[in-house]
Design an enzyme around this catalytic site. Structure first.
Site, PDB file in Angstrom:
ATOM      1  N   CYS A 358       8.194  -3.214   2.157  1.00  0.00           N
ATOM      2  CA  CYS A 358       7.128  -4.097   1.695  1.00  0.00           C
ATOM      3  C   CYS A 358       5.957  -3.332   1.098  1.00  0.00           C
ATOM      4  CB  CYS A 358       6.655  -4.979   2.848  1.00  0.00           C
ATOM      5  SG  CYS A 358       7.923  -6.106   3.477  1.00  0.00           S
ATOM      6  N   ASP A 359       5.655  -2.164   1.645  1.00  0.00           N
ATOM      7  CA  ASP A 359       4.521  -1.395   1.159  1.00  0.00           C
ATOM      8  C   ASP A 359       4.743  -0.938  -0.281  1.00  0.00           C
ATOM      9  OD1 ASP A 359       1.998  -0.800   1.996  1.00  0.00           O
ATOM     10  OD2 ASP A 359       2.520   0.980   3.145  1.00  0.00           O
ATOM     11  N   ASP A 360       5.910  -0.347  -0.549  1.00  0.00           N
ATOM     12  CA  ASP A 360       6.193   0.094  -1.919  1.00  0.00           C
ATOM     13  C   ASP A 360       6.285  -1.090  -2.867  1.00  0.00           C
ATOM     14  OD1 ASP A 360       6.947   3.144  -2.418  1.00  0.00           O
ATOM     15  OD2 ASP A 360       7.460   2.658  -0.362  1.00  0.00           O
TER      16      ASP A 360
END
Length: 613
Positions: A358-360
């Site tokens: 989710c972060d990337d």
């Protein structure tokens, strides 16, 4: 007048610093369009690499000498090895470094080896090592397998909703647990030509011969066959598993003891993949735990756009095309908890198609939005990415890194690791903040998801006003991410949570004007917000303050700190490890952080109309 002149001069110096950094970043782009500043980690990764190459029969004198030189260069004055720059010696890391140097031929009576052995004794001896260290020693015939904790392979056959399910742990743990369960069941030994009798608590593990247990019983044979198929299915195009060094090594060894021929295409591909984790730097050979090109590239794109580079610039067009080609279009393990969700995320590395995060994804969506030329390809990719990111929100409103709504459950009690954090992939403030900030720009369709994420952040605020940082060190990272996200979600700067977060940052500004935080804050609350000032952490704090509408002396001192410490080549020096793989256990030094984050913070300062007074 004098104050106005000083502020004007600071803005001029800031603009010049941004320009230097912009030119430096442009020069670092690869021919394929991406940026890869690489990462640094503790030396135990290099130790694992040498031992794995010994087990595989591919260890060379050149690789051994280079890796051993790197390990020696990191030895502390106390004789051991820390996990991060300036940190205390860590027992398991020291044991792994010592073992690797023994494998490289360093005699135990050499001064640096005697100092290391003494340090191991003072830290508690081999008996106090973590289970993962015992595993490596057992594989080398240096520790009894009976004293290594692993899960029985039969657990792999339990249904998805059983009290013990591998689908309820973080993907990094899931992959490793499967491989280590195979190794623990078959207990292979690749004996090395030395022992560790000079170390306290070392025990002769028995006959040091190459051996492998045969699987017993139809249920175990069925489990091992299923695990083998599961591992083979998840090998990526680059030959690795999960694009990580540790999981690749463990999985490869597990497949070999399950009967995979050493010369098979699978093994050859995996060995080639392992080569990519090493950086040869003159006499040093540093081995990294993973690759970071997607993360680096998306950050650089945002920094260059903030620095004034036109969206149509060829460098940004090449970067966007490269990022588009990295979008994950297959269903991964995340679909166990989100079965109806269509793929569309991005992973951290070159070729990790099974485990987007989710972060990337949040970061890449923002980067593509910043350079999009409204082509059908770009629009479609961004829409898929946004839908995937929104669909990965957990029931509590926040976001985890790789999966959603995991429940570790009974696996916590089986003591397969020395810390539950190694199993957990729960909602975190930093990932949630990045998701909220991205989705807030996507319009009213995602308003409810953004509001739920903002509500989660409000509930997650610590009593002292800060936010915990799971993937960056630590409360400076979490707070620097949460404040911009809450503002993007619509909270006014007068909101109590915003004011408390600002107060915490201001209270932890160092006398020199910067911010720093040591990884010991993951163990001891008294270390929160404490540490030598660094460029990346100062930039995080500055971004948080500017997003909250703060101006005045604290902001000017932070900007001045960054501008004065820029190197002539446009970068900032940062020896500290400000990234986090596993809290305390696996600090990371991102080489991209000391340039992209200062640029993002300084350009934000230049765009704020109030900071001139």
């Amino acid at each position: 007048m004098a104050t106005d002149q000083a502020s004007s001069q600071l803005r001029e110096r800031t603009a010049a610093a941004v320009e230097r950094a912009r030119d430096t970043m442009l020069a670092a782009q690869t021919a394929d369009g991406y940026w890869h500043y690489a990462v640094e980690n503790k030396v135990s990764v290099g130790a694992h690499d040498l031992l794995a190459r010994e087990f595989l029969g591919v260890r060379t004198a050149r690789e051994t000498a280079g890796t051993a030189a790197w390990i020696r260069s990191c030895q502390s004055g106390d004789g051991g090895w820390p996990n991060f720059h300036g940190g205390p010696d860590d027992l398991p890391t020291t044991v792994m470094a010592y073992t690797a140097l023994r494998l490289a031929g360093d005699a135990p009576d050499r001064p640096h080896m005697r100092a290391a052995a003494d340090r191991i004794a003072r830290l508690g001896g081999l008996e106090r090592c973590r289970n993962s260290t015992r595993l490596w020693l057992a594989l080398a015939g240096l520790w009894p397998w009976e004293k290594v904790r692993t899960l029985p392979p039969e657990l792999f056959l339990l249904p998805r909703h059983a009290p013990v399910s591998l689908h309820e742990v973080g993907c990094w743990a899931r992959q490793t647990i499967v491989a280590v369960s195979v190794l623990g069941a078959l207990r292979p030994v690749w004996p090395v030509a030395f022992d560790l009798a000079e170390l306290p608590d070392w025990k002769e593990p028995g006959p040091r011969i190459r051996r492998r247990r045969s699987p017993r019983g139809p249920l175990r044979r069925r489990a091992l066959a299923a695990m083998r198929a599961w591992m083979v299915q998840r090998q990526d195009a680059d030959g690795c598993w999960g694009a990580g060094h540790s999981v690749t090594v463990c999985t490869l060894l597990a497949l070999l003891v399950l009967g995979e021929p050493p010369g098979s295409p699978l093994v050859r591909s995996a060995v080639r993949g392992l080569e990519t984790f090493a950086d040869d730097d003159g006499p040093m050979r540093r081995v990294r735990f993973s690759h970071s090109p997607v993360w680096d590239t998306a950050h650089v794109v945002l920094a260059l756009r903030a620095a004034g580079l036109p969206a149509s610039h060829p460098a940004l067009s090449r970067a966007a095309a490269w990022l588009l080609d990295r979008q994950c279009d297959r269903t991964g393990d995340w679909a166990v908890h989100r079965p109806g969700l269509q793929p569309g995320g991005w992973s951290f590395q070159f070729a990790n198609a099974h485990y987007p995060d989710c972060d990337d994804t949040a970061l890449v969506v923002r980067a593509l939005r910043a350079v999009a030329s409204s082509t059908a390809r770009e629009d479609g990719a961004v829409v898929r990415g946004v839908r995937w990111l929104s669909g990965m929100a957990c029931k509590d409103g926040g976001w985890a890194a790789f999966d959603a709504d995991l429940a570790v459950g009974l696996l916590r009690r089986l003591r397969i690791t020395d810390a539950n954090v190694l199993l957990l992939d729960g909602t975190t403030a930093d990932v949630t903040a990045h998701a909220v900030e991205t989705l807030a720009d996507e319009g009213p369709r995602y308003a409810r998801t953004v509001q739920a994420g903002a509500d989660w952040l409000l509930r997650a605020q610590e009593n002292d006003g800060s936010w915990y940082g799971r993937w960056g060190c630590n409360h400076v990272y979490g707070t620097g991410a949460a404040l911009p996200a809450l503002r993007a979600a619509g909270l006014r700067r007068e909101h109590l949570a915003i004011r408390r977060g600002v107060a915490w940052l201001l209270d932890h500004q160092n006398p020199d004007g910067g911010w720093g935080e040591d990884h010991r804050s993951y163990l001891n609350p008294s270390w929160r917000g404490r540490g030598e000032s660094t460029a990346s952490q100062t930039a995080w704090a500055l971004q948080g303050l500017l997003s909250a509408g703060v101006d005045g002396t604290a902001v000017l001192r932070a900007v001045d700190w960054l501008v004065r410490r820029q190197l002539p080549d446009g970068t900032w020096q940062e020896a500290q490890y400000t990234g986090t793989g596993m809290p305390w256990r696996a600090p990371i030094r991102y080489r991209s952080y000391p340039i992209v984050f200062p640029v993002l913070a300084l350009t934000q300062y230049l765009k704020e109309p109030k900071n001139a007074t």
